[in-house]
Design a protein around this motif. Structure first.
Motif, PDB file in Angstrom:
ATOM      1  N   LEU A 182       0.822  -1.205   0.000  1.00 29.20           N
ATOM      2  CA  LEU A 182       0.000   0.000   0.000  1.00 29.20           C
ATOM      3  C   LEU A 182       0.857   1.257   0.000  1.00 29.20           C
ATOM      4  N   ARG A 183       1.953   1.221   0.732  1.00 28.59           N
ATOM      5  CA  ARG A 183       2.857   2.379   0.757  1.00 28.59           C
ATOM      6  C   ARG A 183       3.415   2.647  -0.635  1.00 28.59           C
ATOM      7  N   GLU A 184       3.867   1.606  -1.300  1.00 27.48           N
ATOM      8  CA  GLU A 184       4.411   1.759  -2.650  1.00 27.48           C
ATOM      9  C   GLU A 184       3.355   2.331  -3.601  1.00 27.48           C
ATOM     10  N   PHE A 185       2.129   1.873  -3.457  1.00 25.18           N
ATOM     11  CA  PHE A 185       1.036   2.380  -4.280  1.00 25.18           C
ATOM     12  C   PHE A 185       0.799   3.868  -4.008  1.00 25.18           C
ATOM     13  N   LEU A 186       0.716   4.238  -2.751  1.00 23.72           N
ATOM     14  CA  LEU A 186       0.470   5.624  -2.383  1.00 23.72           C
ATOM     15  C   LEU A 186       1.576   6.543  -2.871  1.00 23.72           C
ATOM     16  N   GLN A 187       2.797   6.075  -2.868  1.00 30.26           N
ATOM     17  CA  GLN A 187       3.922   6.885  -3.328  1.00 30.26           C
ATOM     18  C   GLN A 187       3.803   7.238  -4.807  1.00 30.26           C
ATOM     19  N   ALA A 188       3.084   6.394  -5.549  1.00 28.00           N
ATOM     20  CA  ALA A 188       2.958   6.598  -6.995  1.00 28.00           C
ATOM     21  C   ALA A 188       1.723   7.405  -7.381  1.00 28.00           C
ATOM     22  N   ILE A 189       0.858   7.688  -6.415  1.00 26.70           N
ATOM     23  CA  ILE A 189      -0.410   8.352  -6.704  1.00 26.70           C
ATOM     24  C   ILE A 189      -0.288   9.851  -6.483  1.00 26.70           C
ATOM     25  N   PRO A 190      -0.763  10.666  -7.425  1.00 27.78           N
ATOM     26  CA  PRO A 190      -0.706  12.131  -7.251  1.00 27.78           C
ATOM     27  C   PRO A 190      -1.407  12.562  -5.963  1.00 27.78           C
ATOM     28  N   GLU A 191      -0.909  13.631  -5.362  1.00 28.93           N
ATOM     29  CA  GLU A 191      -1.418  14.061  -4.063  1.00 28.93           C
ATOM     30  C   GLU A 191      -2.861  14.550  -4.107  1.00 28.93           C
ATOM     31  N   SER A 208      -2.005  -6.413  10.048  1.00 27.96           N
ATOM     32  CA  SER A 208      -1.981  -5.445   8.949  1.00 27.96           C
ATOM     33  C   SER A 208      -2.473  -4.103   9.475  1.00 27.96           C
ATOM     34  N   ASN A 209      -1.602  -3.379  10.119  1.00 30.52           N
ATOM     35  CA  ASN A 209      -1.977  -2.105  10.725  1.00 30.52           C
ATOM     36  C   ASN A 209      -1.456  -0.966   9.851  1.00 30.52           C
ATOM     37  N   ASN A 210      -2.369  -0.300   9.164  1.00 25.74           N
ATOM     38  CA  ASN A 210      -1.968   0.751   8.238  1.00 25.74           C
ATOM     39  C   ASN A 210      -2.103   2.153   8.828  1.00 25.74           C
ATOM     40  N   ARG A 211      -2.313   2.213  10.142  1.00 21.18           N
ATOM     41  CA  ARG A 211      -2.457   3.510  10.796  1.00 21.18           C
ATOM     42  C   ARG A 211      -1.249   4.400  10.519  1.00 21.18           C
ATOM     43  N   GLY A 212      -0.037   3.833  10.508  1.00 24.80           N
ATOM     44  CA  GLY A 212       1.169   4.624  10.304  1.00 24.80           C
ATOM     45  C   GLY A 212       1.215   5.338   8.963  1.00 24.80           C
ATOM     46  N   LEU A 213       0.497   4.818   7.979  1.00 31.41           N
ATOM     47  CA  LEU A 213       0.489   5.449   6.662  1.00 31.41           C
ATOM     48  C   LEU A 213      -0.174   6.820   6.684  1.00 31.41           C
ATOM     49  N   LEU A 214      -1.045   7.050   7.658  1.00 29.10           N
ATOM     50  CA  LEU A 214      -1.693   8.362   7.767  1.00 29.10           C
ATOM     51  C   LEU A 214      -0.674   9.467   8.006  1.00 29.10           C
ATOM     52  N   ASP A 215       0.396   9.139   8.693  1.00 29.05           N
ATOM     53  CA  ASP A 215       1.425  10.143   8.988  1.00 29.05           C
ATOM     54  C   ASP A 215       2.309  10.418   7.772  1.00 29.05           C
ATOM     55  N   GLU A 216       2.251   9.544   6.774  1.00 26.57           N
ATOM     56  CA  GLU A 216       3.096   9.676   5.590  1.00 26.57           C
ATOM     57  C   GLU A 216       2.370  10.289   4.400  1.00 26.57           C
ATOM     58  N   PHE A 217       1.051  10.097   4.317  1.00 33.58           N
ATOM     59  CA  PHE A 217       0.318  10.487   3.106  1.00 33.58           C
ATOM     60  C   PHE A 217      -0.934  11.274   3.468  1.00 33.58           C
ATOM     61  N   GLU A 218      -0.972  12.533   3.057  1.00 30.91           N
ATOM     62  CA  GLU A 218      -2.080  13.407   3.424  1.00 30.91           C
ATOM     63  C   GLU A 218      -3.360  13.101   2.651  1.00 30.91           C
ATOM     64  N   GLN A 219      -3.246  12.370   1.537  1.00 32.83           N
ATOM     65  CA  GLN A 219      -4.462  12.067   0.758  1.00 32.83           C
ATOM     66  C   GLN A 219      -5.099  10.741   1.161  1.00 32.83           C
ATOM     67  N   LEU A 220      -4.581  10.105   2.215  1.00 28.47           N
ATOM     68  CA  LEU A 220      -5.091   8.801   2.643  1.00 28.47           C
ATOM     69  C   LEU A 220      -6.264   8.944   3.617  1.00 28.47           C
ATOM     70  N   ILE A 221      -7.288   8.112   3.417  1.00 25.08           N
ATOM     71  CA  ILE A 221      -8.410   7.997   4.344  1.00 25.08           C
ATOM     72  C   ILE A 221      -8.561   6.536   4.728  1.00 25.08           C
ATOM     73  N   LEU A 222      -8.585   6.248   6.022  1.00 27.26           N
ATOM     74  CA  LEU A 222      -8.877   4.906   6.520  1.00 27.26           C
ATOM     75  C   LEU A 222     -10.318   4.885   7.004  1.00 27.26           C
ATOM     76  N   VAL A 223     -11.084   3.909   6.556  1.00 22.62           N
ATOM     77  CA  VAL A 223     -12.494   3.790   6.932  1.00 22.62           C
ATOM     78  C   VAL A 223     -12.691   2.493   7.706  1.00 22.62           C
ATOM     79  N   ARG A 224     -13.314   2.594   8.873  1.00 21.48           N
ATOM     80  CA  ARG A 224     -13.510   1.423   9.736  1.00 21.48           C
ATOM     81  C   ARG A 224     -14.953   1.377  10.238  1.00 21.48           C
ATOM     82  N   THR A 225     -15.318   0.246  10.817  1.00 20.37           N
ATOM     83  CA  THR A 225     -16.696   0.067  11.250  1.00 20.37           C
ATOM     84  C   THR A 225     -16.769  -0.710  12.561  1.00 20.37           C
TER      85      THR A 225
END
Length: 365
Positions: A182-191, A208-225
């Protein structure tokens, strides 16, 4: 005098939407076939129910049903902030995670834009694209999961993509992407392109804890339920974690009081009982392994799953599903996903799973 009023939807694409098909309710099956001993393994609900602390919290709020809930969800958002280590202004509450997905699309996608999602991913992604009159770009799946390289190319080759939806673990196939992928994918996606990772089943794959990616990518949204592992499907509570500026926009269109007083209290109590979630994880894993062995013994193919369900290949799934229902076992056929030979089966309690396998055996022989 009669008048023929010609009403048309805002976008022609709305007419192509098939109403979302929910799992058949137990009550409906009982009425239809006169069966009262029904096992429902269709909607990925938690067969263990919810934490005892939830029922206590609900009871304490029953005397306040005449009062509106806290529109800001202050205490629940504070609990989520503490649990996920984010700021309160990074949180949006929803009436289930579906509400969040809809709000994201309405906030950022116009009828001139496009949304990218994978084949065999949650069907609501294509629905929200059509609701907005937007172009839905479905990328062919790779081994029943997300092909991130192809999804990246779909974004880069289309200037009007505003949102990418990724289900992780994926529903209905159960596949999982790693944080590194997911990190590699986000790095390739325009902001300017939002990437939404739908983590409805993340509690079943805590590794699979992707919480840390929020600190790296401002265009990321994590959705949970809270509908799955937490066992609150009947109360409808979901939330999004994202950049505070993105959250501020989504919160502008959030309906007032979209999460009820009882639901807020229940979710806060559920979040506080992580020992219960650990028991849910363990039981699910044990029963998943048992079911996998039974499917192997029956000669049925299935996709290894990181959620609380298994996608199983049974041949004529429509007929098999009907025969299972006639014997009081509800599962989920997947023809709506283009998977006519497959069923999605929720992992139940031991007695549920034994009933399933016994019934499936009698249906297939």
């Amino acid at each position: 005098m009669e008048k023929n009023v010609q009403l048309t939807p805002a976008y022609d694409s709305i007419l192509s939407i098939q109403a979302y098909q929910t799992g058949k309710p137990i009550e409906e099956l009982s009425r239809e076939f006169g069966i009262h001993d029904v096992v429902k393994l269709a909607s990925n609900e938690n067969p263990m129910g919810c934490s005892p602390s939830v029922t206590l919290a609900i009871t304490e709020h029953l005397s306040q049903l005449a009062r509106y809930p806290d529109g800001s969800g202050y205490y629940l958002k504070q609990a989520i902030a503490d649990f996920t280590d984010v700021n309160v202004d990074q949180i949006t509450l929803g009436n289930g995670s579906n509400d969040i997905l809809d709000m994201i699309a309405r906030s950022f996608v116009s009828n001139k834009d496009a949304i990218v999602y994978s084949q065999y991913a949650f069907i609501v992604y294509s629905m929200v694209a059509k609701m907005q009159g937007a172009r839905g770009i479905e990328v062919p799946a790779k081994r029943f999961g997300h092909d991130l390289d192809a999804m990246r190319d779909a974004v880069l080759n289309n200037d009007n993509v505003k949102v990418v939806f990724i289900a992780n673990p994926n529903n209905p196939t159960g596949t999982l992407l790693t944080t590194d992928e997911l990190r590699e994918f986000l790095q390739a996606i325009p902001e300017h392109v939002l990437v939404v990772i739908d983590e409805a089943y993340i509690e079943y794959s805590p590794e699979s804890n992707n919480r840390g990616l929020l600190d790296e990518f401002e265009q990321l949204i994590l959705v949970r339920t809270f509908s799955k592992a937490y066992g609150l499907a009947g109360l409808r509570v979901g939330y999004a974690l994202c950049n505070a500026e993105v959250a501020a926009i989504i919160n502008r269109i959030r309906q007032p009081f979209n999460v009820s007083r009882v639901a807020q209290a229940a979710a806060q109590a559920a979040l506080s009982d992580q020992a219960f979630i650990q028991r849910v994880q363990q039981t699910n894993q044990e029963q998943m392994q048992w079911l996998a062995k039974q499917f192997d013994a029956l000669g049925l193919g299935f996709i290894p799953s990181y959620a609380n369900f298994l996608m199983v290949e049974v041949g004529d799934a429509k007929t098999v599903n009907q025969k299972l229902m006639e014997q009081g076992v509800i599962v989920r056929p997947l023809a709506g996903y283009g998977l006519e030979n497959w069923l999605r089966i929720t992992v139940g309690l031991p007695e549920d799973n034994i009933r399933l396998i016994d019934t499936l055996h009698s249906v297939l022989v």
